[in-house]
Design a protein around this motif. Structure first.
Motif, PDB file in Angstrom:
ATOM      1  N   SER A  22      76.744  17.890 -22.422  1.00 11.46           N
ATOM      2  CA  SER A  22      75.215  17.520 -22.701  1.00 11.46           C
ATOM      3  C   SER A  22      75.279  17.074 -24.131  1.00 11.46           C
ATOM      4  N   GLY A  23      76.430  16.855 -24.879  1.00  8.05           N
ATOM      5  CA  GLY A  23      76.468  16.479 -26.466  1.00  8.05           C
ATOM      6  C   GLY A  23      76.272  17.644 -27.333  1.00  8.05           C
ATOM      7  N   LEU A 248      76.484   5.188 -32.958  1.00  2.00           N
ATOM      8  CA  LEU A 248      76.324   5.272 -31.494  1.00  2.00           C
ATOM      9  C   LEU A 248      75.996   6.912 -31.307  1.00  2.00           C
ATOM     10  N   GLY A 249      76.286   7.810 -32.024  1.00  2.00           N
ATOM     11  CA  GLY A 249      75.876   9.144 -31.921  1.00  2.00           C
ATOM     12  C   GLY A 249      74.384   9.191 -32.077  1.00  2.00           C
ATOM     13  N   PRO A 429      67.546  13.210 -36.731  1.00  2.00           N
ATOM     14  CA  PRO A 429      68.038  13.537 -35.352  1.00  2.00           C
ATOM     15  C   PRO A 429      68.213  15.147 -35.316  1.00  2.00           C
ATOM     16  N   ARG A 430      68.532  15.620 -33.962  1.00  2.00           N
ATOM     17  CA  ARG A 430      68.840  17.056 -33.867  1.00  2.00           C
ATOM     18  C   ARG A 430      70.232  17.290 -34.495  1.00  2.00           C
ATOM     19  N   VAL A 431      71.177  16.480 -34.113  1.00  2.00           N
ATOM     20  CA  VAL A 431      72.588  16.442 -34.590  1.00  2.00           C
ATOM     21  C   VAL A 431      72.572  15.642 -35.958  1.00  2.00           C
ATOM     22  N   GLN A 462      69.011  12.695 -29.894  1.00  2.00           N
ATOM     23  CA  GLN A 462      67.855  13.249 -29.695  1.00  2.00           C
ATOM     24  C   GLN A 462      67.474  13.448 -31.108  1.00  2.00           C
ATOM     25  N   ILE A 463      65.684  12.949 -31.167  1.00  2.00           N
ATOM     26  CA  ILE A 463      64.920  13.072 -32.253  1.00  2.00           C
ATOM     27  C   ILE A 463      64.375  14.606 -32.627  1.00  2.00           C
TER      28      ILE A 463
END
Length: 509
Positions: A22-23, A248-249, A429-431, A462-463
């Motif tokens: 899922s990343g 990319l991430g 981003p979340r990450v 994901q933001i």
């Protein structure tokens, strides 16, 4: 559950990071490393292939142990790395010489090239997007003069991301997003500049088999499995340069997408078409990992390092969060303090002024740690804004938002300052540490989880938060930016007059 592992050979550390399908990050391990200077050669920065491979292998074993994941469930591995650093291999593949990214030993060679071939740097820049500043060509010519036996034995050149994959699989490959930073790879066709190699009497075969990000290049062999704890036969997939895998991430995979990556250095990147060049030679243009895009890039030097310096020198034992919390009471504009550290990007004439703080007051409330800390945060945003405006002027288009990632983006206050200074919405981003995630997305693409890198980037990014600019601060920050530019120009003049010492300068400047 399937898992994907990223190796990251960074400037200050090596890491292994494990992600699930899922990343989501499952486990990470890192180890700091340092790049030794050879006392015989000023500006040198050697890369220890044996010691640093051992560090990366330890990180991998620790990740597997702490995660509890069965190595057989790790379907693919890839690698990302600091750019510009490279390794030379002999005909057996053995590493015979390596340097880190800002190795600056080749100043004399840069000056000699500019004298003997006055039009060559411009020609190389037009085709590769790179100047001599961090390129491989001056270093290779330096080797011919100082270590001729090494250059004579050299059969292949790999970037550090390619080198990690060689250590894992035994396959030599050359991935263009990182190899492009040598200045010897074309932006349009991503092929070696064979005429330049011939002109400099370097072998046309110096770059090994070209492999695109996400392409399977081999499998983990038995010796590497024993060292890393990975299962033999695990797919080894081409990765890329750290900035590009970071994009990319973050899902920065379409033309016009824009990101600011805030780490030790701040990188401002905008995705551009393959045909774009910069007639001013100020901006750097690199191949993206996404095959139909390049990236216009500007770099702010030592932004994160300056914050660490300030914390250690003047923070009186406070953490970053404590310093920032205290600085929030300082009004925007930070009482007119002008920090002088990184310049805007001037790739063709790249040097920085001496580190300075200008326009300080003798009023401690207006020039104490709280005010200076805020001034440093605002200045990072001002330099990033001026760099981005140069790209927007070149491309003729502005994005709707900036993706802000890296360690600096963990600060909501700094993200808001960036929005206020640039006048653009800033999304975080979340990450936050996207480089390893993008690398793992490449591994997942190679293993068949995604049909393309673009699909992978969109799926895993994901933001978490968005910051809207305060238009009431436009005039204040526009004035601060103009004052900073005038002050910085004067400080650069002091360096050229040998009154002060540059914070950093490219070889040959």
């Amino acid at each position: 559950m399937a898992y994907y592992l990223a190796f990251d050979a960074g400037t200050g550390s090596g890491r292994a990071v494990l992600f699930d399908e899922s990343g989501a990050e499952i486990s990470a391990s890192s180890q700091e490393w340092w790049h030794a200077t050879d006392a015989r050669y000023p500006g040198s920065m050697d890369f220890d292939t044996a010691g640093n491979w051992a560090a990366l292998a330890r990180c991998c074993r620790e990740v597997i142990a702490t995660s509890g994941v069965d190595p057989k469930d790790i379907k693919a591995v890839s690698a990302t790395a600091m750019r510009e650093a490279f390794v030379l291999h002999d005909q057996t593949g053995t590493e015979i010489w390596a340097c880190a990214n800002v190795d600056a030993r080749a100043s004399d060679e840069v000056r000699a090239l500019k004298t003997s071939h006055p039009d060559l740097e411009r020609d190389i820049y037009n085709r590769s997007g790179q100047t001599y500043a961090l390129g491989a060509l001056p270093r290779l010519i330096w080797l011919r003069k100082h270590m001729p036996d090494v250059l004579e034995r050299a059969q292949s050149l790999t970037m550090l991301s390619d080198w990690v994959l060689y250590r894992l699989s035994g396959a030599l490959s050359s991935e263009p997003s990182n190899a492009g930073t040598t200045g010897l790879i074309g932006l349009a066709d991503r092929a070696p500049l064979r005429d330049v190699l011939n002109l400099m009497d370097l072998p046309e075969s110096l770059f090994p088999h070209a492999a695109s990000t996400g392409e399977v290049i081999g499998e983990v062999h038995a010796a590497a499995a024993n060292e890393t704890g990975l299962a033999p036969g695990t797919l080894v997939v081409a990765g890329g340069g750290d900035c590009q895998t970071g994009a990319l991430g973050l899902g920065v995979v379409n033309e016009g997408d824009c990101a600011v990556m805030g780490g030790t250095f701040w990188q401002q990147v905008v995705n551009v078409p393959l045909s774009l060049t910069d007639p001013t030679m100020n901006l750097r243009i690199n191949p993206h990992v996404v095959p139909d895009l390049n990236q216009a890039e500007a770099i702010s030097f030592f932004t994160g390092a300056v914050m660490r310096w300030f914390r250690d020198a003047f923070g009186q034992g406070k953490s970053y969060s404590e310093l920032e919390a205290a600085s929030k009471s300082v009004p925007p504009g930070a009482f007119g303090i002008i920090p002088v550290f990184s310049d805007v990007m001037r790739y063709g004439e790249w040097f920085h002024a001496a580190p300075s703080l200008l326009n300080l007051s003798i009023d401690p409330e207006r020039s104490g740690p709280d005010a200076i800390f805020r001034a440093l945060q605002e200045n990072a945003a001002i330099v990033a804004h001026r760099n981005l405006e140069a790209v927007f002027d070149l491309t003729g288009r502005r994005p709707d938002r900036i993706i802000f990632a890296g360690g600096a983006s963990k600060s909501a206050h700094w993200a808001q300052i960036l929005a206020d200074v640039t006048g653009l919405t800033v999304a975080t981003p979340r990450v936050k540490e996207a480089t390893a995630q993008g690398c793992a997305a490449a591994a997942a693409t190679g293993a068949g989880l995604f049909a393309s890198l673009r699909e992978a980037g969109n799926a895993w990014s994901q933001i978490e938060a968005e910051f809207t600019p305060n238009s009431d601060l436009n005039a204040l920050y526009a004035d601060a930016s103009i004052r900073w530019a005038k002050a910085y120009a004067a400080q650069r003049d002091l360096v050229t007059a040998n009154v002060t010492t540059s914070m950093w300068q490219a070889p040959g400047t």
